[in-house]
Design a protein around this motif. Structure first.
Motif, mmCIF file in Angstrom:
data_model
loop_
_atom_site.group_PDB
_atom_site.id
_atom_site.type_symbol
_atom_site.label_atom_id
_atom_site.label_comp_id
_atom_site.label_asym_id
_atom_site.label_seq_id
_atom_site.Cartn_x
_atom_site.Cartn_y
_atom_site.Cartn_z
ATOM 1 N N GLU A 39 -48.525 14.232 61.687
ATOM 2 C CA GLU A 39 -49.579 14.873 60.906
ATOM 3 C C GLU A 39 -49.444 14.582 59.409
ATOM 4 O O GLU A 39 -50.432 14.343 58.719
ATOM 5 N N ARG A 42 -58.147 7.564 48.231
ATOM 6 C CA ARG A 42 -56.771 7.397 48.664
ATOM 7 C C ARG A 42 -55.939 8.633 48.324
ATOM 8 O O ARG A 42 -56.213 9.327 47.338
ATOM 9 N N VAL A 43 -54.915 8.892 49.118
ATOM 10 C CA VAL A 43 -54.002 10.003 48.851
ATOM 11 C C VAL A 43 -53.339 9.765 47.493
ATOM 12 O O VAL A 43 -52.808 8.683 47.226
ATOM 13 N N ILE A 81 -64.225 6.768 50.601
ATOM 14 C CA ILE A 81 -62.899 7.351 50.813
ATOM 15 C C ILE A 81 -62.186 7.502 49.479
ATOM 16 O O ILE A 81 -62.530 6.836 48.492
ATOM 17 N N PHE A 87 -56.636 6.825 55.004
ATOM 18 C CA PHE A 87 -57.290 6.641 53.716
ATOM 19 C C PHE A 87 -56.489 5.805 52.720
ATOM 20 O O PHE A 87 -56.987 5.449 51.657
ATOM 21 N N CYS A 142 -54.713 8.798 66.985
ATOM 22 C CA CYS A 142 -54.575 10.016 66.172
ATOM 23 C C CYS A 142 -53.432 10.910 66.628
ATOM 24 O O CYS A 142 -52.946 11.740 65.853
ATOM 25 N N GLU A 176 -53.200 11.130 57.094
ATOM 26 C CA GLU A 176 -54.165 10.911 56.017
ATOM 27 C C GLU A 176 -53.852 9.631 55.254
ATOM 28 O O GLU A 176 -54.763 8.870 54.893
ATOM 29 N N SER A 177 -52.585 9.364 54.990
ATOM 30 C CA SER A 177 -52.209 8.129 54.330
ATOM 31 C C SER A 177 -52.577 6.926 55.190
ATOM 32 O O SER A 177 -53.035 5.901 54.684
ATOM 33 N N HIS A 197 -52.951 5.194 50.216
ATOM 34 C CA HIS A 197 -52.350 6.027 49.173
ATOM 35 C C HIS A 197 -52.089 5.198 47.915
ATOM 36 O O HIS A 197 -52.014 3.969 47.957
ATOM 37 N N LYS A 202 -61.642 16.029 56.226
ATOM 38 C CA LYS A 202 -61.724 14.855 55.367
ATOM 39 C C LYS A 202 -62.471 13.712 56.063
ATOM 40 O O LYS A 202 -63.183 12.941 55.410
ATOM 41 N N ILE A 203 -62.297 13.620 57.385
ATOM 42 C CA ILE A 203 -63.054 12.624 58.148
ATOM 43 C C ILE A 203 -64.549 12.924 58.049
ATOM 44 O O ILE A 203 -65.379 12.029 57.871
ATOM 45 N N THR A 247 -57.371 17.249 58.523
ATOM 46 C CA THR A 247 -57.807 15.848 58.519
ATOM 47 C C THR A 247 -59.233 15.716 59.031
ATOM 48 O O THR A 247 -60.001 14.873 58.559
#
Length: 224
Positions: free
Chosen positions: A33, A94-95, A92, A41, A28, A37-38, A43, A82-83, A79
């Protein structure tokens, strides 16, 4: 740092009922940053500049298996939220997408920080802290669990070229009595160096770094 948390997570996966499914690691702190997320999760095509095709994230890649979130204490607050949703809803998004995708993933999270203190400071979500803290496993520095050193030594040298490689008793003693400020990561690097120097022969004291040979502790415990 470097105590072997990923090795432990991998062992938990291999010994579990999920061992036939993927073991996926996410550092992580190593991912910027804006891309985290991509990475987690996935995209959709056109979600952002450079997203030329749809891409699955680590959660989807680990479906049915284990997702290891290393250094979760450094995850951005946005993030973290969202986790938390993923852990609660088990799905989940996707972005750039608007469809939810169910997942079945076991999470192993690791950190070298005091998460309780970070919660008090406001840099880690309290709800996520309680959500991920199901079973705690403390992984002490290597110097405090010297009984692990020789099994790790033989594991690491067996991974190199020539699995029949041996190590002398004197070298083993030096490795056991050294304090390992860099923990398992340092031990692995030392053994990689030693296997190169030893070529096809046994690893002896002369193949170890100077500080490993000469700056052992006064520890006098016995190793089986």
């Amino acid at each position: 740092s470097g105590t072997g948390k990923e090795l432990l997570a991998s062992a938990l996966h291999r010994l579990s009922g999920r061992r036939s499914r993927p073991f996926i690691t996410v550092n992580c702190v190593a991912i910027p940053e804006g891309l985290l997320e991509s990475e987690l999760f996935g995209h959709e095509k056109g979600a952002f500049t450079g997203a030329v095709s749809r891409r699955e994230g680590k959660f989807e890649a680990a479906d049915g298996g284990t997702l290891f979130l290393d250094e979760i204490g450094d995850m951005p607050l946005a993030t973290q939220a969202k986790i938390l949703r993923v852990l609660q809803e088990r799905e989940i998004e996707r972005v750039g997408g608007n469809e939810s995708h169910p997942i079945d993933v076991r999470i192993v999270a690791a950190t070298n920080q005091d998460l309780f203190r970070k919660v008090k400071e406001g840099s880690f979500r309290e709800d996520l802290y309680h959500r991920v803290r199901v079973f705690d496993i403390d992984v002490p520095p290597l110097r405090k669990r010297r009984e692990d050193i020789l099994p790790l030594v033989h594991q690491f040298i067996s991974q190199g070229k020539g699995t029949s490689r041996k190590i002398s008793p004197e070298a083993e003693k030096a490795l056991v009595t050294y304090d390992w400020p860099g923990n398992v990561r340092e031990l692995k690097n030392v053994l990689e160096r030693a296997t190169v120097l030893a070529a096809e022969g046994s690893i002896t004291l002369e193949h170890l770094p100077y500080e490993t040979r000469t700056h052992g502790t006064k520890w006098t415990g016995e190793i089986e």
